[in-house]
Scaffold this motif. Structure first.
Motif, PDB file in Angstrom:
ATOM      1  N   GLY A   2       0.741  -1.095   0.154  1.00 33.59           N
ATOM      2  CA  GLY A   2      -0.006  -0.160   0.007  1.00 33.59           C
ATOM      3  C   GLY A   2       0.731   1.279   0.106  1.00 33.59           C
ATOM      4  N   LEU A   3       2.222   1.261   0.092  1.00 36.63           N
ATOM      5  CA  LEU A   3       2.991   2.233   0.099  1.00 36.63           C
ATOM      6  C   LEU A   3       3.417   2.734  -1.150  1.00 36.63           C
ATOM      7  CD1 LEU A   3       5.371   1.338   3.052  1.00 36.63           C
ATOM      8  CD2 LEU A   3       3.406   2.832   3.406  1.00 36.63           C
ATOM      9  N   LYS A   4       3.242   2.151  -2.156  1.00 40.31           N
ATOM     10  CA  LYS A   4       3.406   2.265  -3.661  1.00 40.31           C
ATOM     11  C   LYS A   4       2.824   3.844  -3.876  1.00 40.31           C
ATOM     12  CE  LYS A   4       1.052   0.356  -7.127  1.00 40.31           C
ATOM     13  NZ  LYS A   4       1.050   1.579  -8.352  1.00 40.31           N
ATOM     14  N   ASP A   5       3.723   4.341  -4.721  1.00 42.46           N
ATOM     15  CA  ASP A   5       3.447   5.871  -4.930  1.00 42.46           C
ATOM     16  C   ASP A   5       3.705   6.961  -3.844  1.00 42.46           C
ATOM     17  OD1 ASP A   5       2.495   5.027  -7.758  1.00 42.46           O
ATOM     18  OD2 ASP A   5       0.806   4.287  -6.593  1.00 42.46           O
ATOM     19  N   LEU A   6       3.861   6.453  -2.656  1.00 41.96           N
ATOM     20  CA  LEU A   6       3.976   7.595  -1.750  1.00 41.96           C
ATOM     21  C   LEU A   6       5.311   8.223  -1.611  1.00 41.96           C
ATOM     22  CD1 LEU A   6       2.537   8.260   0.852  1.00 41.96           C
ATOM     23  CD2 LEU A   6       3.774   6.711   2.164  1.00 41.96           C
ATOM     24  N   ASP A   7       6.366   7.609  -2.343  1.00 38.68           N
ATOM     25  CA  ASP A   7       7.696   8.454  -2.535  1.00 38.68           C
ATOM     26  C   ASP A   7       7.554   9.593  -3.237  1.00 38.68           C
ATOM     27  OD1 ASP A   7       7.661   7.056  -4.996  1.00 38.68           O
ATOM     28  OD2 ASP A   7       9.148   6.080  -4.997  1.00 38.68           O
ATOM     29  N   GLY A   8       6.692   9.823  -4.116  1.00 38.06           N
ATOM     30  CA  GLY A   8       6.284  11.164  -4.611  1.00 38.06           C
ATOM     31  C   GLY A   8       6.102  12.198  -3.741  1.00 38.06           C
ATOM     32  N   PHE A   9       6.053  11.872  -2.684  1.00 42.27           N
ATOM     33  CA  PHE A   9       5.457  13.014  -1.615  1.00 42.27           C
ATOM     34  C   PHE A   9       6.495  13.425  -0.713  1.00 42.27           C
ATOM     35  CE2 PHE A   9       1.590  11.070  -3.346  1.00 42.27           C
ATOM     36  CZ  PHE A   9       0.755  11.958  -3.264  1.00 42.27           C
ATOM     37  N   SER A  10       6.719  14.605  -0.493  1.00 38.00           N
ATOM     38  CA  SER A  10       7.609  15.061   0.605  1.00 38.00           C
ATOM     39  C   SER A  10       7.181  15.173   1.774  1.00 38.00           C
ATOM     40  CB  SER A  10       8.099  16.502   0.214  1.00 38.00           C
ATOM     41  OG  SER A  10       7.004  17.576   0.087  1.00 38.00           O
ATOM     42  N   HIS A  11       6.024  15.000   2.177  1.00 35.47           N
ATOM     43  CA  HIS A  11       5.392  14.948   3.509  1.00 35.47           C
ATOM     44  C   HIS A  11       4.245  14.035   3.561  1.00 35.47           C
ATOM     45  CE1 HIS A  11       7.828  18.847   3.491  1.00 35.47           C
ATOM     46  NE2 HIS A  11       7.848  18.680   4.674  1.00 35.47           N
ATOM     47  N   ARG A  19       8.284  14.975   7.477  1.00 40.97           N
ATOM     48  CA  ARG A  19       9.035  14.874   6.297  1.00 40.97           C
ATOM     49  C   ARG A  19       9.472  13.419   5.748  1.00 40.97           C
ATOM     50  NH1 ARG A  19      11.407  17.965   2.545  1.00 40.97           N
ATOM     51  NH2 ARG A  19      11.244  19.847   3.361  1.00 40.97           N
ATOM     52  N   LEU A  20       9.087  13.089   4.699  1.00 41.56           N
ATOM     53  CA  LEU A  20       9.281  11.585   3.918  1.00 41.56           C
ATOM     54  C   LEU A  20      10.514  11.603   3.471  1.00 41.56           C
ATOM     55  CD1 LEU A  20       8.307   8.649   3.694  1.00 41.56           C
ATOM     56  CD2 LEU A  20       6.824   9.502   1.869  1.00 41.56           C
ATOM     57  N   PRO A  57      -1.247  11.012   2.212  1.00 46.18           N
ATOM     58  CA  PRO A  57      -0.146  12.173   1.706  1.00 46.18           C
ATOM     59  C   PRO A  57      -0.549  13.619   2.115  1.00 46.18           C
ATOM     60  CG  PRO A  57      -1.715  11.359  -0.134  1.00 46.18           C
ATOM     61  CD  PRO A  57      -1.820  10.452   1.257  1.00 46.18           C
ATOM     62  N   LEU A  65      -4.853  -2.993  -1.257  1.00 47.16           N
ATOM     63  CA  LEU A  65      -3.624  -2.129  -1.044  1.00 47.16           C
ATOM     64  C   LEU A  65      -3.503  -1.252  -2.059  1.00 47.16           C
ATOM     65  CD1 LEU A  65      -1.604  -4.732   1.168  1.00 47.16           C
ATOM     66  CD2 LEU A  65      -3.011  -2.715   1.977  1.00 47.16           C
ATOM     67  N   PHE A  96      -1.921   4.093   0.593  1.00 49.81           N
ATOM     68  CA  PHE A  96      -1.376   5.127   1.678  1.00 49.81           C
ATOM     69  C   PHE A  96      -1.046   6.307   0.806  1.00 49.81           C
ATOM     70  CE2 PHE A  96      -0.654   1.016   4.109  1.00 49.81           C
ATOM     71  CZ  PHE A  96      -1.430   1.299   4.838  1.00 49.81           C
ATOM     72  N   SER A  97      -0.965   6.349  -0.492  1.00 48.51           N
ATOM     73  CA  SER A  97      -0.575   7.517  -1.222  1.00 48.51           C
ATOM     74  C   SER A  97      -1.935   8.350  -1.486  1.00 48.51           C
ATOM     75  CB  SER A  97       0.266   7.221  -2.299  1.00 48.51           C
ATOM     76  OG  SER A  97      -0.461   6.658  -3.593  1.00 48.51           O
ATOM     77  N   ARG A 107       6.999  18.425  -3.002  1.00 49.73           N
ATOM     78  CA  ARG A 107       6.358  17.365  -3.904  1.00 49.73           C
ATOM     79  C   ARG A 107       5.205  16.870  -3.428  1.00 49.73           C
ATOM     80  NH1 ARG A 107       9.661  13.249  -4.160  1.00 49.73           N
ATOM     81  NH2 ARG A 107      10.432  13.547  -2.241  1.00 49.73           N
ATOM     82  N   GLY A 138       3.624  14.181  -5.394  1.00 50.54           N
ATOM     83  CA  GLY A 138       3.543  13.179  -6.303  1.00 50.54           C
ATOM     84  C   GLY A 138       2.507  13.091  -7.317  1.00 50.54           C
TER      85      GLY A 138
END
Lengths: 161, 161
Positions: A43-52, A98-99, A125, B67, B81-82, B137, B139
């Motif tokens: 479920g964390l997929k795509d979360l890395d695009g967000f700064s916070h 902050r992520l 996000p 998910l 989660f995104s 960011r 995302g």
């Protein structure tokens, strides 16, 4: 009753409330991790695009209390729902952190205002378009909020459990 | 498991998800109420000084899902989660609403993006000093968030229970 199962756990340098920053904004340099349970990691997929991200937690170390509370930032008892105290009737924590990185089921984060071992209930996000409002009035926190970098939590509400 | 007891209930013009605004920011003109249970009403003291509050809810009408989820604002499946989807593993809602008045145990609010009858778990003051961060960011929501005033929820995740 409404029942939730934690999706993960906070890893933090703080082992107790005493001395901890009051809010993420006063903990920008404090690094930590969220360890998401393997079954929820997809479920964390795509979360890395967000700064916070918003981290919604169960504040397991706050001792339940009454409906008025003496805030860390004030010397007058206040209605508990007008405070960010950890002793709300349902002790739910709301942090914006902050992520820094997502690696598998681990989130590297900064801005940690949570005790090590805090159960994580949800991650969302942070989106300024949704989350930033122009608040004209901030009640008793009007001046007090500015002291967030000077004041730390103490042990007044802490439990050992 | 972590168990919470609702402190109150949302009263809203929306009886179902289908057609509802996606976020408070797209529902500024929508008025409603939070009816806080009498035993918790003393905890609302001092809240009337704040123009906005966080309302943390249990999204009882969202059907639990997997998910990955297809967001209302996108046509690509995203890690849950995104997203701000109502079908997170723990279906916790996060709304920032305008507080118009506090009368006894009733909060008159505007910016209602919640279905009538939604259980309320917590209320906290919205404090820009704590809650506003400069997020560089956002995302997959980078452009999509701007469509929040054009797109409405639909029935894809809705349950009748």
């Amino acid at each position: 009753m409404i029942s939730y199962r934690p999706i993960g756990t906070v890893r933090s340098p703080f082992t107790r409330l005493d001395g901890m920053p009051l809010q993420s904004v006063a903990a920008e340099a404090v690094r930590g991790r969220i360890e998401v349970l393997p079954e929820f990691a997809p479920g964390l997929k795509d979360l890395d695009g967000f700064s916070h991200v918003h981290v919604i937690t169960h504040l397991h170390r706050g001792r339940p209390g009454g409906l008025e509370v003496m805030p860390f930032l004030d010397d007058t008892p206040r209605g508990v729902f007008s405070t960010r105290s950890p002793r709300h009737p349902n002790p739910i924590g709301l942090s914006v952190v902050r992520l820094i990185a997502v690696e598998g089921g681990t989130l590297e984060i900064a801005g940690v205002d949570l005790v090590d071992g805090t159960p994580v209930l949800d991650i969302k996000p942070y989106v300024p378009r949704f989350d930033v409002v122009g608040a004209e009035r901030t009640g008793w926190l009007e001046g007090a909020a500015e002291r967030v970098n000077e004041v730390r939590a103490d042990a007044r509400f802490e439990t050992d459990s």
